[in-house]
Scaffold this motif. Structure first.
Motif, PDB file in Angstrom:
ATOM      1  N   UNK A  54      -0.650  26.647   0.163  1.00 53.32           N
ATOM      2  CA  UNK A  54      -1.067  26.460   1.606  1.00 53.32           C
ATOM      3  C   UNK A  54      -1.512  24.739   1.911  1.00 53.32           C
ATOM      4  N   UNK A  55      -1.828  23.749   0.580  1.00 55.84           N
ATOM      5  CA  UNK A  55      -2.263  22.733   0.036  1.00 55.84           C
ATOM      6  C   UNK A  55      -0.263  22.069   1.050  1.00 55.84           C
ATOM      7  N   UNK A  56       1.057  22.293  -0.037  1.00 55.19           N
ATOM      8  CA  UNK A  56       1.905  21.670  -0.044  1.00 55.19           C
ATOM      9  C   UNK A  56       2.214  21.790   2.079  1.00 55.19           C
ATOM     10  N   UNK A  66       2.077  10.543   8.603  1.00 56.10           N
ATOM     11  CA  UNK A  66       0.127  10.277   8.571  1.00 56.10           C
ATOM     12  C   UNK A  66       0.704  10.381   6.434  1.00 56.10           C
ATOM     13  N   UNK A  67       1.117  10.651   6.104  1.00 56.08           N
ATOM     14  CA  UNK A  67       1.174  10.429   4.623  1.00 56.08           C
ATOM     15  C   UNK A  67       2.905  10.444   3.819  1.00 56.08           C
ATOM     16  N   UNK A  68       2.727   8.965   3.076  1.00 56.09           N
ATOM     17  CA  UNK A  68       3.748   8.854   2.480  1.00 56.09           C
ATOM     18  C   UNK A  68       4.039  10.255   0.959  1.00 56.09           C
ATOM     19  N   UNK A  69       5.335  10.563   1.312  1.00 53.16           N
ATOM     20  CA  UNK A  69       5.733  11.627   0.114  1.00 53.16           C
ATOM     21  C   UNK A  69       5.709  10.664  -1.390  1.00 53.16           C
ATOM     22  N   UNK A 121       2.319  11.653  -2.933  1.00 51.68           N
ATOM     23  CA  UNK A 121       1.491  13.235  -2.946  1.00 51.68           C
ATOM     24  C   UNK A 121       2.119  14.004  -4.534  1.00 51.68           C
ATOM     25  N   UNK A 122       1.067  14.262  -5.618  1.00 54.28           N
ATOM     26  CA  UNK A 122       1.041  14.739  -6.620  1.00 54.28           C
ATOM     27  C   UNK A 122       0.178  15.947  -6.763  1.00 54.28           C
ATOM     28  N   UNK A 123       1.076  16.995  -7.757  1.00 55.18           N
ATOM     29  CA  UNK A 123       0.754  18.117  -7.994  1.00 55.18           C
ATOM     30  C   UNK A 123      -1.385  18.399  -7.797  1.00 55.18           C
ATOM     31  N   UNK A 124      -1.741  17.412  -9.139  1.00 53.70           N
ATOM     32  CA  UNK A 124      -3.064  17.378  -9.191  1.00 53.70           C
ATOM     33  C   UNK A 124      -3.649  16.857  -7.746  1.00 53.70           C
ATOM     34  N   UNK A 139      -7.069  10.538  -1.405  1.00 51.31           N
ATOM     35  CA  UNK A 139      -5.977  10.674  -2.535  1.00 51.31           C
ATOM     36  C   UNK A 139      -4.956  10.563  -1.908  1.00 51.31           C
ATOM     37  N   UNK A 140      -4.917  10.853  -1.012  1.00 54.64           N
ATOM     38  CA  UNK A 140      -3.599  11.287  -0.132  1.00 54.64           C
ATOM     39  C   UNK A 140      -2.785  10.595   1.356  1.00 54.64           C
ATOM     40  N   UNK A 141      -4.114   9.509   1.380  1.00 51.81           N
ATOM     41  CA  UNK A 141      -4.054   8.539   2.376  1.00 51.81           C
ATOM     42  C   UNK A 141      -4.023   7.285   1.670  1.00 51.81           C
TER      43      UNK A 141
END
Length: 199
Positions: free
Chosen positions: A134-136, A147-150, A153-156, A192-194
């Motif tokens: 779902x998060x992915x 909006x987000x830089x790849x 993006x980390x598993x944690x 965390x994501x941005x």
């Protein structure tokens, strides 16, 4: 009165599985995980016990599959047009699921595992990583929108939101307050994501 399953119309494949999944969820809602038995599920689904045991040798396997089948798929996650909106919508749906049969199943399964009655390995093997998927999907859309830089993006980071929801659920119980969902999104996930946009 016990139903004679030999006199019932024969169902196979998806129709039979759907009836068994629904019966399992109904049993979880009515009697809880502790009271759920394969016999009760078979009776409610108007199926034979043999048909259950052929596919699900143990109660834990049946319950986990029924619960995962009931959860929303990643593709059905609402697309609000923004990372924050998508995260709020997704975690709200997860919080609602934890207040129903899925949450009852989780508490029962973990309780068994902690008492040594069900191996944690069985739970891990049957887990389909639904929360991560779902998060992915939410983050994939955010990356496509710019909006987000790849690289951020980390598993944690993907796991953190659902982990906080589960922690609250297991220690505080349902329902999960809407305020908590908003705090997890605004104070944890979006930063965390941005990280560059938030400071």
């Amino acid at each position: 009165m016990v139903t004679d399953h030999r006199k019932l119309p024969r169902r196979r494949g998806e129709a039979l599985s759907a009836a068994i999944y629904q019966a399992t969820l109904d049993e979880l809602a009515e009697v809880g995980y502790a009271g759920l038995t394969m016999e009760r599920v078979a009776e409610r689904a108007k199926a034979s016990k043999a048909s259950l045991y052929r596919r699900w040798p143990t109660r834990i396997e049946l319950v986990m599959e029924a619960v995962y089948q009931s959860l929303p798929s990643p593709e059905s996650s609402p697309d609000t047009g923004s990372l924050r909106g998508d995260l709020l919508a997704m975690l709200t749906r997860t919080a609602q699921a934890l207040s129903g049969p899925a949450g009852e199943a989780m508490r029962g399964l973990l309780g068994e595992a902690l008492r040594g009655e069900s191996p944690l390995g069985t739970m891990r093997r049957n887990s389909q990583g639904t929360a991560r998927k779902l998060m992915e999907e939410v983050v994939r859309r955010a990356v496509e929108r710019g909006e987000v830089d790849p690289a951020d993006v980390t598993p944690r980071r993907l796991d953190s939101g659902h982990a906080l929801l589960r922690h609250h659920f297991l220690f505080e119980g349902p329902p999960i307050p809407e305020r908590l969902v908003v705090e997890i999104v605004d104070e944890v996930l979006v930063p965390l994501l941005k990280p560059h946009a938030t400071g």
